[in-house]
Design a protein around this motif. Structure first.
Motif, short mmCIF file in Angstrom:
data_model
loop_
_atom_site.label_atom_id
_atom_site.label_comp_id
_atom_site.label_asym_id
_atom_site.label_seq_id
_atom_site.Cartn_x
_atom_site.Cartn_y
_atom_site.Cartn_z
N PRO A 164 5.65 2.44 6.50
CA PRO A 164 6.05 3.86 7.07
C PRO A 164 5.16 4.28 8.34
O PRO A 164 4.10 5.27 7.59
N LEU A 165 5.00 4.07 8.96
CA LEU A 165 4.51 4.13 10.08
C LEU A 165 5.43 4.74 11.63
O LEU A 165 6.42 3.64 11.89
N ASP A 166 5.41 5.87 11.56
CA ASP A 166 6.68 5.75 12.59
C ASP A 166 6.42 5.79 13.82
O ASP A 166 4.56 6.64 14.37
N ARG A 214 0.46 -1.45 0.44
CA ARG A 214 0.09 0.05 0.06
C ARG A 214 0.94 1.21 0.16
O ARG A 214 1.98 1.30 0.81
N PRO A 215 0.65 2.32 -0.95
CA PRO A 215 1.55 3.50 -1.00
C PRO A 215 0.94 4.34 0.11
O PRO A 215 2.41 5.51 0.41
N ASP A 216 -0.11 4.04 1.04
CA ASP A 216 -0.06 5.57 2.42
C ASP A 216 -0.30 4.19 3.00
O ASP A 216 -1.79 4.71 3.79
N PRO A 217 -0.07 3.46 3.94
CA PRO A 217 -0.49 2.81 5.37
C PRO A 217 -0.89 3.33 5.93
O PRO A 217 0.42 3.80 6.48
N ASP A 218 -1.91 3.11 7.18
CA ASP A 218 -2.33 4.26 8.41
C ASP A 218 -2.01 2.93 9.54
O ASP A 218 -2.18 2.09 9.25
#
Length: 406
Positions: A369-371, A288-292
C-alpha cells in the motif's frame, strides 16, 4: 512480409496508374513509354490477379470502378513513397550518371525481387534472405544485381564480414517496404469490398498492452469479423518503432514514450497506468499493516534494465522520497522470470499490477500500500504520421478504444 491471397504484381501498377490518370490506354502508353498492347495486358493481368474489374471500358475511355478507385488510393501512396526515395537519393548527391528512372523507382521489378532487396537490407545475409523467402540464394543475388544495375549505384558495401547497406541503400529499402505495405493494404481492401471480410493486422506489442487491452480487443473484433486475423510482433520499443516507420507493422500498442522518442509517429492515449510495488504475499513488508517508503531502503529488487521507462520512473519516485537508488539483484524484462523470482524470494518489483493480476487475485502476490502517483503514464496506440491504416487495422484499433473505455 507475406502476400495476401490475391497477390498484386507491382510490375503492373505503373500502367494501372497511368490509365487511371489519363482515362486512356493510348495516352497512358505514351506516358509509360510502352506499346498499347503491353499496357492492356498489364491491366488485364492486374484484374485477373484481383479477380475484379478495375475499369469500365467505354467508347470515351477507361473509367475506374469502385474497386479501381480503392486500388488507386493505395497505388498513389505506394508511388509517392518511391518518389520520396528518388528525391532523397538525388538530394544526397549520388554519383553522376545514376538513373533516376531506375525500374525499382517505378516498382517495375517483380514482387519477389523487391522483397528480396528490402529483406537483404534488414538481414544483411543472402542465405538468410533466401531461407526466409523460400527462394534460392542466386535469386537473391540476381535481385540485388538488378537493383544496382538499374540505379547505376551500389547500395551495399561488400566486405569479408558480409553485406552492409549504404545510406542510400537503407533509404531506398525504407521506401520500398512502405510501398509494399500499401500494396498489401490494397489487396486486403479490394478483398473486403468483394465481400471477403478477411485480412490481417500486424501489431507491435509492448508489455502494458499485451495482458488486457489487446486480447480483449481481438475477441471483441472477431465476434463481428471472425475472418480477420491478428499477428503480434514483440520487441523493444526502438525495434518496433523502426518496423512501424518501415510499414512492416500497422501500429504499436503499449506504454507511450515521451514525444522526443516518437518523432514521426502519432500518439493516442487509450488508458492510464500507475506502477505498484509487488512482492510475494508472505513477504515481511506485505505482513506489516502500514509499511512506509523508508522500509524500502534495504530492499532488493528485480527490475528492467537501466534506461527503461519503468526503471526510470521508480528511481525518480524513490529519489523524490530521499531514498537511495534501488538495489537491483536481477535485471530482466521477462515477466515469467520476474514472476518466478517474486513467488520464491523476497525480491520486490515495480510493475503495472494487471501484469500479475491472476497471482494477485489468488493471494500469491501482494501489492504494497505505497502509492506512486508520479509514475502514472499513458497506454495507447502509436501510428506512423501520414500513414493510412487498412480497414482491418482500423477495426482492431476501434475495438481497443472500446475496451479502454470500460
Amino acid at each position: 512480409m507475406t502476400a495476401a491471397p490475391h497477390a498484386i504484381n507491382p510490375k503492373h501498377l505503373r500502367a494501372f496508374l497511368a490509365v487511371a490518370q489519363t482515362g486512356s490506354v493510348v495516352r497512358s502508353s505514351r506516358m509509360v513509354r510502352r506499346v498499347q498492347s503491353a499496357v492492356t495486358r498489364s491491366i488485364q493481368e492486374l484484374e485477373r490477379e484481383l479477380g475484379a474489374l478495375l475499369f469500365e471500358r467505354r467508347p470515351q475511355g477507361m473509367l475506374l470502378t469502385g474497386l479501381g478507385r480503392t486500388l488507386l488510393h493505395r497505388v498513389e501512396r505506394a508511388f509517392a513513397e518511391m518518389e520520396s526515395a528518388r528525391q532523397g537519393i538525388a538530394a544526397a548527391g549520388p554519383p553522376s550518371g545514376w538513373n533516376d528512372h531506375a525500374p525499382i523507382l517505378s516498382l517495375s521489378l517483380g514482387r519477389q525481387r523487391l522483397l528480396a532487396f528490402a529483406e537483404l537490407v534488414e538481414q544483411r545475409h543472402m542465405g538468410a534472405v533466401a531461407d526466409s523467402l523460400l527462394i534460392s540464394q542466386p535469386a537473391v543475388s540476381q535481385a540485388l544485381r538488378e537493383v544496382e544495375l538499374g540505379l547505376g549505384i551500389e547500395v551495399f558495401i561488400r566486405s569479408p564480414a558480409g553485406l552492409q547497406p549504404t545510406p542510400l541503400g537503407a533509404l531506398l529499402a525504407l521506401h520500398v517496404r512502405r510501398a509494399l505495405a500499401e500494396i498489401r493494404a490494397a489487396e486486403v481492401e479490394v478483398g473486403l469490398l468483394q465481400g471477403a471480410m478477411a485480412g490481417r493486422v500486424t501489431v507491435g506489442t509492448l508489455s502494458l498492452g499485451r495482458t488486457r487491452l489487446l486480447p480483449q480487443a481481438i475477441i471483441h473484433m472477431q465476434e463481428s469479423h471472425p475472418n480477420l486475423t491478428v499477428s503480434t510482433v514483440e520487441g523493444s520499443f526502438e525495434h518496433l518503432a523502426m518496423r512501424l516507420r518501415a510499414g512492416d507493422i500497422d501500429f504499436i500498442l503499449g506504454a507511450l514514450r515521451s514525444p522526443e522518442h516518437t518523432i514521426g509517429l502519432t500518439r493516442e492515449t487509450i488508458a492510464q497506468d500507475e506502477l505498484a510495488i509487488v512482492t510475494r504475499a508472505g513477504h515481511h513488508l506485505a505482513q506489516r499493516p502500514d509499511p512506509d517508503f523508508a522500509a524500502l531502503a534495504n530492499a532488493r529488487w528485480v527490475l528492467p534494465q537501466r534506461g527503461t521507462p519503468t526503471r526510470e520512473l521508480l528511481e525518480i519516485a524513490l529519489q523524490g522520497r530521499a531514498l537511495p537508488t534501488p538495489q537491483v539483484a536481477v535485471e530482466t524484462t521477462d515477466l515469467a522470470i520476474t514472476r518466478g523470482l517474486l513467488l520464491d524470494s523476497d525480491l520486490l518489483t515495480a510493475v503495472s499490477p494487471h501484469l500479475f493480476q491472476p497471482e494477485i487475485d489468488a493471494g500469491r502476490l501482494a501489492i504494497l500500500p505505497l502509492d506512486l502517483p508520479e509514475t502514472r503514464r499513458g497506454i495507447g496506440i502509436l501510428q506512423r504520421a501520414g500513414g493510412s491504416p487498412s480497414l482491418a487495422a482500423r477495426l482492431l484499433m476501434s475495438s481497443i478504444r472500446a475496451i479502454g473505455r470500460l
